[in-house]
Design a protein around this motif. Structure first.
Motif, PDB file in Angstrom:
ATOM      1  N   ALA A   1       0.835  -1.206   0.000  1.00 22.27           N
ATOM      2  CA  ALA A   1       0.000   0.000   0.000  1.00 22.27           C
ATOM      3  C   ALA A   1       0.866   1.251   0.000  1.00 22.27           C
ATOM      4  CB  ALA A   1      -0.933  -0.009   1.204  1.00 22.27           C
ATOM      5  N   SER A   2       1.924   1.258   0.827  1.00 20.44           N
ATOM      6  CA  SER A   2       2.833   2.405   0.859  1.00 20.44           C
ATOM      7  C   SER A   2       3.536   2.580  -0.481  1.00 20.44           C
ATOM      8  CB  SER A   2       3.871   2.221   1.969  1.00 20.44           C
ATOM      9  OG  SER A   2       3.251   2.212   3.237  1.00 20.44           O
ATOM     10  N   ALA A   3       3.987   1.456  -1.071  1.00 21.17           N
ATOM     11  CA  ALA A   3       4.664   1.531  -2.367  1.00 21.17           C
ATOM     12  C   ALA A   3       3.711   2.013  -3.458  1.00 21.17           C
ATOM     13  CB  ALA A   3       5.233   0.163  -2.728  1.00 21.17           C
ATOM     14  N   LEU A   4       2.469   1.541  -3.417  1.00 18.75           N
ATOM     15  CA  LEU A   4       1.480   1.966  -4.407  1.00 18.75           C
ATOM     16  C   LEU A   4       1.197   3.460  -4.279  1.00 18.75           C
ATOM     17  CD1 LEU A   4      -0.588   1.143  -6.603  1.00 18.75           C
ATOM     18  CD2 LEU A   4      -2.227   0.745  -4.761  1.00 18.75           C
ATOM     19  N   ASN A   5       1.066   3.937  -3.046  1.00 13.24           N
ATOM     20  CA  ASN A   5       0.820   5.365  -2.840  1.00 13.24           C
ATOM     21  C   ASN A   5       1.973   6.202  -3.371  1.00 13.24           C
ATOM     22  OD1 ASN A   5      -1.600   4.805  -1.636  1.00 13.24           O
ATOM     23  ND2 ASN A   5      -0.876   5.075   0.460  1.00 13.24           N
ATOM     24  N   SER A   6       3.198   5.758  -3.103  1.00  9.90           N
ATOM     25  CA  SER A   6       4.370   6.506  -3.591  1.00  9.90           C
ATOM     26  C   SER A   6       4.406   6.517  -5.116  1.00  9.90           C
ATOM     27  CB  SER A   6       5.652   5.877  -3.035  1.00  9.90           C
ATOM     28  OG  SER A   6       5.681   5.951  -1.632  1.00  9.90           O
ATOM     29  N   ALA A   7       4.107   5.364  -5.728  1.00 14.06           N
ATOM     30  CA  ALA A   7       4.135   5.290  -7.191  1.00 14.06           C
ATOM     31  C   ALA A   7       3.043   6.159  -7.809  1.00 14.06           C
ATOM     32  CB  ALA A   7       3.966   3.832  -7.624  1.00 14.06           C
ATOM     33  N   VAL A   8       1.836   6.109  -7.231  1.00 19.32           N
ATOM     34  CA  VAL A   8       0.729   6.923  -7.747  1.00 19.32           C
ATOM     35  C   VAL A   8       1.034   8.407  -7.576  1.00 19.32           C
ATOM     36  CG1 VAL A   8      -1.667   7.586  -7.287  1.00 19.32           C
ATOM     37  CG2 VAL A   8      -1.061   5.173  -7.470  1.00 19.32           C
ATOM     38  N   ASP A   9       1.592   8.781  -6.423  1.00 14.62           N
ATOM     39  CA  ASP A   9       1.923  10.177  -6.173  1.00 14.62           C
ATOM     40  C   ASP A   9       2.955  10.684  -7.168  1.00 14.62           C
ATOM     41  OD1 ASP A   9       1.557  12.511  -4.443  1.00 14.62           O
ATOM     42  OD2 ASP A   9       3.636  12.187  -3.859  1.00 14.62           O
ATOM     43  N   ALA A  10       3.975   9.855  -7.441  1.00 11.99           N
ATOM     44  CA  ALA A  10       5.029  10.267  -8.374  1.00 11.99           C
ATOM     45  C   ALA A  10       4.524  10.307  -9.814  1.00 11.99           C
ATOM     46  CB  ALA A  10       6.218   9.310  -8.262  1.00 11.99           C
ATOM     47  N   ALA A  11       3.649   9.375 -10.181  1.00 12.03           N
ATOM     48  CA  ALA A  11       3.199   9.282 -11.572  1.00 12.03           C
ATOM     49  C   ALA A  11       2.129  10.296 -11.928  1.00 12.03           C
ATOM     50  CB  ALA A  11       2.673   7.864 -11.840  1.00 12.03           C
ATOM     51  N   THR A  12       1.325  10.705 -10.962  1.00  8.63           N
ATOM     52  CA  THR A  12       0.185  11.576 -11.285  1.00  8.63           C
ATOM     53  C   THR A  12       0.405  13.037 -10.925  1.00  8.63           C
ATOM     54  OG1 THR A  12      -0.866  11.109  -9.145  1.00  8.63           O
ATOM     55  CG2 THR A  12      -1.414   9.661 -10.992  1.00  8.63           C
ATOM     56  N   GLY A  13       1.392  13.335 -10.089  1.00  9.79           N
ATOM     57  CA  GLY A  13       1.620  14.717  -9.673  1.00  9.79           C
ATOM     58  C   GLY A  13       2.804  15.348 -10.376  1.00  9.79           C
ATOM     59  N   ASP A  14       2.713  16.614 -10.639  1.00 12.22           N
ATOM     60  CA  ASP A  14       3.810  17.375 -11.248  1.00 12.22           C
ATOM     61  C   ASP A  14       3.755  18.786 -10.676  1.00 12.22           C
ATOM     62  OD1 ASP A  14       5.707  18.657 -12.759  1.00 12.22           O
ATOM     63  OD2 ASP A  14       5.041  17.802 -14.670  1.00 12.22           O
ATOM     64  N   ALA A  15       4.596  19.031  -9.669  1.00 10.02           N
ATOM     65  CA  ALA A  15       4.587  20.330  -8.995  1.00 10.02           C
ATOM     66  C   ALA A  15       4.984  21.449  -9.947  1.00 10.02           C
ATOM     67  CB  ALA A  15       5.526  20.291  -7.788  1.00 10.02           C
ATOM     68  N   ALA A  16       5.936  21.180 -10.836  1.00 11.56           N
ATOM     69  CA  ALA A  16       6.405  22.222 -11.757  1.00 11.56           C
ATOM     70  C   ALA A  16       5.296  22.664 -12.703  1.00 11.56           C
ATOM     71  CB  ALA A  16       7.607  21.706 -12.554  1.00 11.56           C
ATOM     72  N   ALA A  17       4.476  21.699 -13.122  1.00 12.49           N
ATOM     73  CA  ALA A  17       3.389  22.027 -14.040  1.00 12.49           C
ATOM     74  C   ALA A  17       2.123  22.432 -13.302  1.00 12.49           C
ATOM     75  CB  ALA A  17       3.105  20.828 -14.953  1.00 12.49           C
ATOM     76  N   GLY A  18       2.179  22.406 -11.971  1.00  8.65           N
ATOM     77  CA  GLY A  18       1.001  22.772 -11.183  1.00  8.65           C
ATOM     78  C   GLY A  18      -0.087  21.715 -11.206  1.00  8.65           C
ATOM     79  N   ARG A  19       0.289  20.471 -11.499  1.00 11.27           N
ATOM     80  CA  ARG A  19      -0.705  19.403 -11.541  1.00 11.27           C
ATOM     81  C   ARG A  19      -0.663  18.612 -10.237  1.00 11.27           C
ATOM     82  NH1 ARG A  19       1.169  16.472 -15.508  1.00 11.27           N
ATOM     83  NH2 ARG A  19       1.912  14.688 -14.291  1.00 11.27           N
ATOM     84  N   PRO A  20      -1.720  18.643  -9.451  1.00 10.77           N
ATOM     85  CA  PRO A  20      -1.728  17.894  -8.183  1.00 10.77           C
ATOM     86  C   PRO A  20      -1.827  16.390  -8.438  1.00 10.77           C
ATOM     87  CG  PRO A  20      -3.880  18.851  -8.555  1.00 10.77           C
ATOM     88  CD  PRO A  20      -3.002  19.362  -9.666  1.00 10.77           C
ATOM     89  N   SER A  21      -1.278  15.612  -7.531  1.00 12.68           N
ATOM     90  CA  SER A  21      -1.364  14.154  -7.666  1.00 12.68           C
ATOM     91  C   SER A  21      -2.726  13.679  -7.180  1.00 12.68           C
ATOM     92  CB  SER A  21      -0.257  13.478  -6.855  1.00 12.68           C
ATOM     93  OG  SER A  21      -0.590  13.430  -5.480  1.00 12.68           O
ATOM     94  N   TRP A  22      -3.035  12.436  -7.470  1.00  8.19           N
ATOM     95  CA  TRP A  22      -4.283  11.866  -6.984  1.00  8.19           C
ATOM     96  C   TRP A  22      -4.348  11.897  -5.454  1.00  8.19           C
ATOM     97  CZ3 TRP A  22      -4.852   6.662 -10.163  1.00  8.19           C
ATOM     98  CH2 TRP A  22      -5.021   6.978 -11.510  1.00  8.19           C
TER      99      TRP A  22
END
Length: 647
Positions: free
Chosen positions: A576-597
């Motif tokens: 669960a922790s690994a999945l959360n980290s992967a989802v956070d990294a794959a869906t969020g982009d701070a530079a582009a202003g896109r929040p993660s799931w």
């Protein structure tokens, strides 16, 4: 001296009778080789029982053969009617209830304690607690190993429950002694959110982490032994054993649930009204009282003799099979598969296990060649030649492995619900008429669902399922596991639908930035649907899994078998922790202003997408489980009277 004869295995369980040898050894090896491999064991001379060392654990003493229950001194029990049964089991239930209360009490409170008192970032605090939960479950195999190899289940529980109590006392001191926590001066809610509070000193965090992991170590030792030790109190040769075992595991999980309910209600209330020291102290007192109750029941308990190191026996089989990897079953040197004489096996605490054709490559560990007994049986090297029973132990562990592996996904869902649904609850109205339930108490609802289902299981589900399936207990163990996995899919699918509605409601009513403000016109009690569904999933899946592992595991490896369930739970936490980290990294982009799931602002994030991802993964997992369950052949057979027969 070479063995004298080749013996055939009869259809009845090996431990039930002594296997006799034909008087004359067949002169032609070719006729032996044409026979079914599972029909050949080598029988040794009876006197070799006294001279041969056990393969990884020694023989049963004559007075305690096979799986016969013994007292705490290892002696046969003269009158079984005065020991075991439901009275002994209820002493064990009390220990498990307190352990679960402490476990869930820490899982609820420790994140908040680290954030508010130790001034750690919220994500860091959550990861620390997830690691505690994962390690305490994944390392349970160590406790199971000690119980099966050396200490027995009673002494393993006795040692580790004491360690558990010491860890809880150390945590109570953390909350009681001001020197063990950072200064709280000027640390209001705003300073806490801005990270402006005085940080904890490294040695203070080291003390807290040490106390926490001592507690985790204690839990790891207890968990694989308690359910098995409770089940040991029932006579598996008696009529109605299977029915009593079914009820035992249901009541056992009921004790687990009562401990969790106490943690999510009374423990939360004590912390809110009386502070952290009182909250942790209550857990320590409950654990101390349960320890005393467990020891009071000592004269009533039935014990099983430890069978020696199961890991050593597994390693011996693997090494012996590798050494003979090039030997052929049709070679001129092939004599047969090796097994000791008589009704007893060479493994203390274990009956003989009939040969099976699965994992044929492992049979080479028991493949006896003409030179294996050149110096007499007393000189046999167990790293070159193992008994059929020892080989079959390893086969059973391999056959069992896919079943708990398929429950890892359910543990992932449970872990995600423990954190994500609480974040949802912070945005919802938790008032119900005059009742205002704190958000930290919301996880009590799955526990209440479990409690009600277990309480009415035999009056509702079992009779209805019996009519549909014809199964004497309503459904087989694997059918119940599959049913639980199906309900977990329904749970996360509903969670995704409701989260989509909740997020849309927040946006429509101007709560986009107010992610910690409850919306008065949307009730938190809509979460009860997903809570109840996941509660149903736990009842069917995890209770049946414990029962399945206890019955199907080898006699001398039942604690290790039960540890499979705990390890699956721990892997679920880590995944669960690994999945959360992967989802956070794959869906969020701070530079582009896109929040993660998984943005901290739940109204900006997309928790609904994560729930649907879990639903898809859970569906794929269920399909894999159905394939595994269809191929699995039960080792235990139950007759019409409920008496267990092992194949």
């Amino acid at each position: 001296m070479a063995p004298a004869a080749v013996m055939e295995v009869e259809a009845a369980p090996a431990a039930a009778k002594e296997i006799k040898s034909p008087e004359v050894l067949t002169s032609s090896l070719s006729s032996l080789q044409r026979k079914k491999l599972g029909a050949h064991f080598l029988e040794s001379d009876e006197r070799r029982f006294s001279g041969r060392r056990a393969l990884g654990g020694g023989y049963d003493p004559p007075s305690a053969a096979g799986t016969t229950p013994v007292n705490i001194r290892g002696e046969p029990i003269a009158d079984l009617s005065k020991t075991g049964g439901w009275v002994a089991a209820f002493f064990i239930f009390g220990n498990e209830m307190a352990e679960r209360m402490a476990y869930f009490g820490l899982s609820v409170n420790m994140v908040i304690f680290m954030f508010k008192v130790m001034h750690r970032p919220f994500t860091s605090s959550a990861n620390a607690v997830n690691n505690f939960l994962g390690i305490s479950q994944a390392s349970s195999v160590f406790g199971g190993f000690l119980a099966d190899a050396y200490l027995g289940r009673y002494w393993t529980i006795a040692v580790f429950t004491t360690i558990y109590l010491l860890g809880l006392i150390a945590l109570t001191l953390t909350a009681s002694v001001p020197a063990l926590v950072p200064s709280q001066a000027g640390c209001d809610k705003l300073a806490m959110l801005l990270g402006a509070c005085a940080p904890a000193e490294p040695w203070q965090m080291a003390y807290l982490q040490t106390a926490l992991y001592i507690t985790a170590f204690g839990a790891a030792g207890i968990r694989p032994c308690v359910s098995s030790f409770g089940a040991d109190q029932f006579d598996e040769q008696s009529p109605g054993y299977k029915r009593r075992l079914d009820r035992f595991f249901n009541l056992f999980y009921l004790a687990v649930t009562l401990g969790a309910i106490a943690a999510f209600t009374a423990e939360v209330y004590i912390q809110m009204q009386h502070g952290w020291a009182a909250a942790f102290g209550t857990l320590a007192l409950a654990m101390g009282a349960s320890n005393a109750l467990f020891f009071v029941g000592t004269p009533l308990y039935r014990h099983r003799v430890p069978g020696g190191s199961p890991l050593t026996r597994v390693a011996q089989v693997l090494v012996a099979a590798f050494r003979k990897r090039n030997a052929a079953f049709d070679s001129g040197d092939y004599v047969g598969l090796y097994e000791v004489a008589g009704a007893k096996s060479a493994i203390r605490g274990s009956a003989k296990i009939e040969h099976t054709d699965d994992f044929r490559w492992l049979d080479k560990a028991a493949l006896q060649l003409e030179g294996d007994f050149a110096g007499g049986e007393e000189t046999v090297n167990p790293w070159r030649l193992c008994t059929v029973t020892q080989v079959e132990e390893v086969k059973i562990l391999l056959r069992l492995l896919p079943v708990p592996a398929c429950t890892v996904m359910l543990s992932v869902v449970l872990t995600e619900f423990l954190t994500l649904s609480v974040q949802q609850a912070y945005t919802l109205n938790t008032h119900l008429a005059a009742l205002h339930l704190p958000v930290a108490c919301m996880p009590v609802f799955p526990c209440l669902a479990i409690f009600l289902i277990l309480a009415f299981y035999y009056q509702t589900f079992a009779p209805l399922a019996r009519r549909l399936t014809g199964h004497p207990h309503g459904a087989s163990q694997l059918q119940r596991v599959g049913l639980g996995l199906f309900f977990s899919i329904l749970s996360v699918a509903w969670a995704g639908l409701f989260e989509r509605y909740r997020r849309g409601h927040a946006i429509r009513h101007g709560y986009l930035a107010l992610f910690l403000t409850p919306m008065p016109d949307l009730s938190a009690y809509w979460l009860l649907i997903q809570y109840c569904l996941i509660g149903v999933a736990e009842v069917f899946c995890l209770v049946a899994l414990l029962e399945f592992l206890y019955q199907e595991a080898p006699d001398a490896m039942r604690s290790v078998g039960s540890a499979y369930a705990a390890v699956a739970g721990g892997l679920g936490c880590f995944l669960a922790s690994a999945l959360n980290s992967a989802v956070d990294a794959a869906t969020g982009d701070a530079a582009a202003g896109r929040p993660s799931w998984l943005a901290q602002n739940i109204n900006v994030g997309r928790f609904d997408y994560l729930y649907w991802l879990l639903a898809v993964l859970s569906t794929l997992n269920l399909l894999v489980f159905l394939y595994v369950a269809k191929r699995y052949r039960y080792r235990v057979r139950v007759d019409a009277q409920g008496t267990v027969n092992k194949q």
